[in-house]
Scaffold this active site. Structure first.
Site, mmCIF file in Angstrom:
data_model
loop_
_atom_site.group_PDB
_atom_site.id
_atom_site.type_symbol
_atom_site.label_atom_id
_atom_site.label_comp_id
_atom_site.label_asym_id
_atom_site.label_seq_id
_atom_site.Cartn_x
_atom_site.Cartn_y
_atom_site.Cartn_z
ATOM 1 N N ARG A 73 -11.069 1.277 13.965
ATOM 2 C CA ARG A 73 -10.851 2.039 12.729
ATOM 3 C C ARG A 73 -11.801 1.482 11.680
ATOM 4 O O ARG A 73 -12.642 2.189 11.163
ATOM 5 C CB ARG A 73 -9.381 1.905 12.310
ATOM 6 C CG ARG A 73 -9.020 2.666 11.075
ATOM 7 C CD ARG A 73 -7.524 2.645 10.791
ATOM 8 N NE ARG A 73 -7.027 1.329 10.407
ATOM 9 C CZ ARG A 73 -5.767 1.098 10.009
ATOM 10 N NH1 ARG A 73 -4.886 2.101 9.964
ATOM 11 N NH2 ARG A 73 -5.385 -0.109 9.656
ATOM 12 N N LYS A 94 0.843 -1.208 0.000
ATOM 13 C CA LYS A 94 0.000 0.000 0.000
ATOM 14 C C LYS A 94 0.876 1.256 0.000
ATOM 15 O O LYS A 94 2.065 1.189 0.348
ATOM 16 C CB LYS A 94 -0.902 -0.012 1.235
ATOM 17 C CG LYS A 94 -0.139 0.033 2.557
ATOM 18 C CD LYS A 94 -1.074 -0.187 3.751
ATOM 19 C CE LYS A 94 -0.320 -0.126 5.054
ATOM 20 N NZ LYS A 94 -1.181 -0.426 6.198
ATOM 21 N N TYR A 124 15.162 31.051 6.238
ATOM 22 C CA TYR A 124 13.957 31.833 6.537
ATOM 23 C C TYR A 124 13.783 32.018 8.039
ATOM 24 O O TYR A 124 14.011 31.090 8.825
ATOM 25 C CB TYR A 124 12.712 31.116 6.003
ATOM 26 C CG TYR A 124 12.602 31.103 4.503
ATOM 27 C CD1 TYR A 124 12.483 32.293 3.789
ATOM 28 C CD2 TYR A 124 12.596 29.909 3.801
ATOM 29 C CE1 TYR A 124 12.365 32.278 2.398
ATOM 30 C CE2 TYR A 124 12.473 29.880 2.425
ATOM 31 C CZ TYR A 124 12.354 31.074 1.727
ATOM 32 O OH TYR A 124 12.239 31.056 0.368
ATOM 33 N N ARG A 155 0.698 -10.202 7.791
ATOM 34 C CA ARG A 155 0.661 -8.943 7.031
ATOM 35 C C ARG A 155 1.796 -8.023 7.504
ATOM 36 O O ARG A 155 1.562 -6.994 8.113
ATOM 37 C CB ARG A 155 -0.683 -8.243 7.226
ATOM 38 C CG ARG A 155 -1.914 -9.038 6.797
ATOM 39 C CD ARG A 155 -3.162 -8.162 6.804
ATOM 40 N NE ARG A 155 -3.329 -7.437 8.046
ATOM 41 C CZ ARG A 155 -4.017 -7.869 9.091
ATOM 42 N NH1 ARG A 155 -4.626 -9.035 9.054
ATOM 43 N NH2 ARG A 155 -4.102 -7.134 10.178
ATOM 44 N N HIS A 173 -6.870 -6.395 13.263
ATOM 45 C CA HIS A 173 -5.665 -5.553 13.211
ATOM 46 C C HIS A 173 -5.413 -4.984 14.601
ATOM 47 O O HIS A 173 -6.339 -4.537 15.271
ATOM 48 C CB HIS A 173 -5.892 -4.428 12.193
ATOM 49 C CG HIS A 173 -4.672 -3.613 11.887
ATOM 50 N ND1 HIS A 173 -3.471 -4.170 11.506
ATOM 51 C CD2 HIS A 173 -4.477 -2.273 11.881
ATOM 52 C CE1 HIS A 173 -2.584 -3.203 11.289
ATOM 53 N NE2 HIS A 173 -3.161 -2.043 11.514
ATOM 54 N N CYS A 211 13.883 24.466 3.655
ATOM 55 C CA CYS A 211 13.115 25.219 2.654
ATOM 56 C C CYS A 211 12.415 24.228 1.716
ATOM 57 O O CYS A 211 12.543 23.015 1.863
ATOM 58 C CB CYS A 211 14.033 26.128 1.851
ATOM 59 S SG CYS A 211 15.052 27.240 2.856
ATOM 60 N N MET A 212 11.687 24.754 0.740
ATOM 61 C CA MET A 212 10.964 23.865 -0.175
ATOM 62 C C MET A 212 11.925 22.979 -0.982
ATOM 63 O O MET A 212 11.686 21.786 -1.169
ATOM 64 C CB MET A 212 10.098 24.694 -1.125
ATOM 65 C CG MET A 212 9.181 23.863 -2.000
ATOM 66 S SD MET A 212 8.264 24.867 -3.164
ATOM 67 C CE MET A 212 7.198 25.803 -2.072
ATOM 68 N N ASP A 213 13.041 23.594 -1.440
ATOM 69 C CA ASP A 213 13.929 22.890 -2.374
ATOM 70 C C ASP A 213 15.342 22.695 -1.835
ATOM 71 O O ASP A 213 16.135 21.980 -2.452
ATOM 72 C CB ASP A 213 14.035 23.688 -3.681
ATOM 73 C CG ASP A 213 12.681 24.152 -4.157
ATOM 74 O OD1 ASP A 213 11.811 23.284 -4.373
ATOM 75 O OD2 ASP A 213 12.460 25.378 -4.273
HETATM 76 C C1 PLP Z 1 -0.541 -1.300 7.007
HETATM 77 C C2 PLP Z 1 -1.201 -2.492 7.555
HETATM 78 C C3 PLP Z 1 -0.450 -3.616 7.922
HETATM 79 C C4 PLP Z 1 1.067 -3.624 7.951
HETATM 80 O O1 PLP Z 1 1.482 -2.967 9.122
HETATM 81 P P1 PLP Z 1 3.029 -2.847 9.523
HETATM 82 O O2 PLP Z 1 3.019 -2.187 10.848
HETATM 83 O O3 PLP Z 1 3.672 -1.981 8.491
HETATM 84 O O4 PLP Z 1 3.578 -4.212 9.542
HETATM 85 C C5 PLP Z 1 -1.138 -4.748 8.318
HETATM 86 N N1 PLP Z 1 -2.489 -4.762 8.357
HETATM 87 C C6 PLP Z 1 -3.239 -3.700 8.028
HETATM 88 C C7 PLP Z 1 -4.715 -3.786 8.121
HETATM 89 C C8 PLP Z 1 -2.629 -2.521 7.639
HETATM 90 O O5 PLP Z 1 -3.362 -1.442 7.346
#
Ligand code: PLP
Length: 388
Positions: A141, A41, A279, A232, A170, A326-328
């Site tokens: 969430r 992702k 700045y 995951r 999660h 700065c930006m750049d």
């Molecule tokens: C991003 C995410 C993960 C991975 O999490 P890490 O902390 O990067 O290992 C696993 N499950 C879900 C639902 C996530 O959104």
């Protein structure tokens, strides 16, 4: 006239695919018998989703996850085979896209389950839509209340156009080794598995609960009983631990940072005592000071919060950021004109995080964020240069 050469590359993020592949191997061995899922992702945490997913596939990974359907479609269009789970919550109109591109859907609420059932009943041939049911065990969430999961699973199983693939949850605090809330969430998930057993509702073939923290710091939670498990693991695969406890895990498992943010020095000068830099005049030279101006700024994703607190490394020496980012451009304090910084020259490379520089975790910690925000925050102006 011969064509002009392109201008020098002043700022780049090196992506070490060799390091990524070694991390994948080490983590796959560590989470076994669970299968490692490639979490790609947010453009693979800023590393470049397509090359990263390809490298993961070359290491034998067959499961991938993205946050949004559009990310999954882009990977499919780039030719990625294998299973792709969309972790985010779909809107009802998105189901056609999931089915058409072979993206597994996360059932993140009872309403999503209803929409999926309605969609599948109206249009779909058998198994047209693959789904994973997400239980909310305390992250709050996305996900269904565990109480609602058995009934929803039964209805999904009864819908011909739907193939129920997975059950997941999660964790909110798994990146802390001592978190008791991770235990709480794990026991809520275990209770859900027992409730399914009592109700005679089969557990889906694949169960996945573990992010980087749960897979490594709370390993007994990574492999629930029964079905096949997926892990995951995101951040650790990129060698960017999100907490000090995970940094120790990364060290123990010999995981390597995959990304390095490098920028070239484009200007050097000496400022007199009492002069200010950048700045807002937030940095004042206490003595005559050599200053390197480097071609990186918040327009590249270097956080402005690093003003006067960050560092960068040139040839292994660390130099503080002087004044506002700065930006750049960003200025580094090379110290006294006759000190160790005297050898730095225009064209030299400064490492803002990654190998030979500060770690992404150290940089992030000094501005109160996590390493993921640094790697995902790099903008399109920064080419990802594949090395390794
Ligand atoms: C991003 C995410 C993960 C991975 O999490 P890490 O902390 O990067 O290992 C696993 N499950 C879900 C639902 C996530 O959104």
């Amino acid at each position: 006239m011969p064509p002009l050469p392109p201008p020098a590359l002043l700022t780049r993020a090196e992506i070490d695919l060799g390091a990524l592949r070694r991390n994948v191997r080490r983590l796959a061995a560590h989470v076994a018998p669970a299968h490692l899922m490639g979490i790609v992702k947010a453009d693979a945490y800023g590393h470049g989703a397509h090359p990263v997913a390809q490298a993961m596939a070359a290491e034998g990974l067959t499961w991938f996850a993205v946050a949004r359907a559009a990310e999954g479609i882009a990977l499919r269009e780039a030719g990625l085979a294998g299973r792709v789970l969309v972790l985010g919550a779909p809107l009802p109109g998105d189901l056609d896209a999931h089915a058409a591109h072979g993206l597994d859907l996360s059932v993140t609420s009872e309403a999503v389950a209803e929409a999926a059932i309605a969609w599948a009943s109206a249009t779909a041939p058998a198994g047209a839509l693959r789904v994973h049911v997400k239980a909310d065990t305390g992250m709050h969430r996305l996900g269904l209340s565990p109480d609602a999961v058995p009934g929803v699973l039964e209805r999904l199983y009864a819908t011909e156009g739907i193939e129920v693939v997975g059950l997941l949850t999660h964790f909110a605090t798994a990146d802390e080794a001592a978190s008791s809330f991770a235990d709480t969430q794990a026991s809520r998930f275990d209770s859900l598995l027992h409730a399914l057993e009592r109700a005679g509702v089969p557990v889906p073939p694949v169960v996945h609960v573990a992010n980087s923290g749960a897979a490594t710091l709370h390993p007994r939670k990574a492999v629930p009983t029964g079905a096949a498990a997926l892990a995951r693991v995101g951040g650790l695969v990129y060698g960017v631990p999100s907490s000090p406890d995970l940094a120790r895990v990364a060290e123990r498992l010999a995981l390597e940072p995959v990304m390095r943010l490098v920028a070239r020095v484009v200007h050097i000068h000496t400022v007199a005592a009492g002069e200010t830099v950048s700045y807002g005049q937030t940095w004042t030279a206490a003595a005559p000071t050599r200053i390197a101006t480097v071609a990186v700024g918040y327009g590249d994703g270097l956080p402005r919060a690093l003003s006067n607190v960050g560092v960068a490394a040139i040839a292994g020496h660390r130099y503080p950021i002087a004044g506002r980012v700065c930006m750049d451009l960003t200025m580094l304090d090379l110290g006294a004109p006759d000190g160790p910084g005297r050898t730095v020259q225009v064209g030299d490379e400064a490492v803002f995080f990654g190998p030979d520089g500060p770690s992404a975790l150290d940089v992030a910690t000094c501005i109160g964020t996590i390493s993921y925000e640094l790697t995902t925050g790099l903008t399109e102006r920064v080419p990802r240069v594949l090395v390794g």
